[in-house]
Design an enzyme around this catalytic site. Structure first.
Site, short mmCIF file in Angstrom:
data_model
loop_
_atom_site.label_atom_id
_atom_site.label_comp_id
_atom_site.label_asym_id
_atom_site.label_seq_id
_atom_site.Cartn_x
_atom_site.Cartn_y
_atom_site.Cartn_z
N ALA A 124 0.84 -1.20 0.00
CA ALA A 124 0.00 0.00 0.00
C ALA A 124 0.87 1.26 0.00
CB ALA A 124 -0.92 -0.01 1.21
N ASP A 176 0.64 -8.76 19.10
CA ASP A 176 0.36 -8.58 20.54
C ASP A 176 -0.77 -7.59 20.81
OD1 ASP A 176 2.56 -10.21 20.80
OD2 ASP A 176 3.93 -8.60 21.36
O1 F6P Z 1 5.99 -9.12 19.69
C1 F6P Z 1 5.62 -10.26 19.01
C2 F6P Z 1 6.11 -11.51 19.72
O2 F6P Z 1 5.69 -12.63 18.99
C3 F6P Z 1 5.69 -11.64 21.20
O3 F6P Z 1 4.37 -12.09 21.34
C4 F6P Z 1 6.71 -12.60 21.70
O4 F6P Z 1 6.91 -12.43 23.10
C5 F6P Z 1 7.95 -12.20 20.95
O5 F6P Z 1 7.51 -11.52 19.78
C6 F6P Z 1 8.83 -13.36 20.54
O6 F6P Z 1 9.95 -12.86 19.95
P1 F6P Z 1 11.00 -13.74 19.15
O7 F6P Z 1 10.42 -14.00 17.80
O8 F6P Z 1 12.21 -12.89 19.08
O9 F6P Z 1 11.18 -15.01 19.90
#
Ligand code: F6P
Length: 324
Positions: free
Chosen positions: A25, A130
């Site tokens: 976009a 999140d």
């Molecule tokens: O912010 C997104 C997220 O998936 C969180 O829910 C989780 O705590 C974190 O990233 C995990 O991060 P990584 O992919 O670095 O393990």
């Protein structure tokens, strides 16, 4: 180099389904507004390294439906330091980049604000499964993640019921209980455990036992990864207490981050990408696009970074009301 207004676009932090739709976009709305686009690879890390490539309308063909991010992403430690930011600004100036659109989560909006404070025209687009970013009802990627969780829990419920088991299911969300609470409502959990409220172990045990006594064929307990009890510890606790159901646990993990974006996320990403470019065309910057009511509005990056998005306790209590 070109005389046209040149806008850079990057994705940063954890990837989220719909990031590609937002990139597309931005690239196409920019062309419609007679702007040039430079795609920045690997988030802020690539900004420091000058990893730039021209991004025309054709370069973003066929990505609308793809999960992940074609620009790749990173969590750049170097960019958190003044030296990293200085290097990034130098690379932007060398490339003739007049503005930057940052697609990412809470940490990425921090990075966007840091650049904006140093005179760079910056726009943020919220994207994170999140849904913990202040200033928008929902971020890009959250809806897809919720659908992925719903699909997984539905499947787990089938087997839970067949064996009369209690299933502990861990959702992502870092320090936010948003995904867990929403999953609790849409998947019919007995109880959800979230970082925002202390876990009362006796309450969890009583809820599971009560579900058994009421003749339920399964009990679903959703544990947010940031809650104050780990899912294996919780599983062990319930097993040892002998509450009627046998226990199994599933940590959903990174499966929640992948997959083709839902219709909702594609639409949200497309709207926000277009609005971000429109903001620059109108001379607005240092803002993030945010969904407010039905419209995509702008909220200052300062406000986004200075506030914490709260989980709705209304939905938290709704889980209990509906678990009968
Ligand atoms: O912010 C997104 C997220 O998936 C969180 O829910 C989780 O705590 C974190 O990233 C995990 O991060 P990584 O992919 O670095 O393990």
């Amino acid at each position: 180099m070109t005389d046209k207004f040149t806008v850079g676009v990057l994705t940063s932090g954890g990837d989220a389904p719909g990031m590609n739709a937002a990139i597309r976009a931005v690239a196409r709305a920019a062309q419609a507004n007679n702007m040039n686009v430079l795609g920045v690879a690997h988030g802020f890390e690539g900004l420091i390294n000058g990893e730039f490539k021209q991004m025309g309308a054709r370069d973003v063909g066929g990505i609308l439906q793809r999960g992940g991010t074609v620009l790749w992403t990173s969590r750049s430690k170097r960019f958190q330091e003044p030296g990293g930011q200085r290097e990034a600004i130098r690379k932007m100036n060398e490339a003739g980049m007049d503005a930057l659109i940052v697609i990412g989560g809470e940490g990425s909006m921090n990075g966007a604000l840091a650049l904006s404070k140093q005179g760079i025209k910056t726009i943020g687009i919220p994207a994170s499964i999140d849904n913990d970013i202040y200033g928008t009802n929902i971020a890009i990627g959250t809806d897809t993640a919720m659908n992925t969780i719903m699909d997984a829990v539905d499947k787990l419920r089938d087997t839970a019921s067949s064996h009369q088991r209690a299933f502990l299911i861990e959702t992502m969300g870092r320090n936010s209980g948003y995904l867990a609470v929403m999953a609790g409502v849409i998947c019919g959990a007995e109880i959800v455990l979230i970082p925002e409220t202390p876990v009362v172990r006796e309450e969890v045990a009583a809820t599971v036992e009560d579900a058994y006594k009421r003749g339920k064929t399964h009990a679903i307990i959703i544990n947010a990864e940031g809650s104050d009890i780990s899912t294996p510890d919780l599983a062990q606790m319930i097993d040892e207490m002998d509450l009627g159901f046998k226990t199994r646990m599933t940590i959903l993990g990174h499966i929640q981050r992948g997959g083709s974006p839902t219709a909702y996320d594609r639409l949200l990403a497309s709207r926000m990408g277009v609005r971000a470019v429109e903001a620059l065309a109108e001379g607005t910057h240092s803002v993030m696009t945010g969904l407010k009511g039905k419209g995509v509005d702008f909220v200052s990056l300062e406000e986004v970074v200075g506030n914490k998005r709260q989980v709705s306790m209304e939905y938290y209590h709704m889980v209990k009301t509906l678990a009968r």
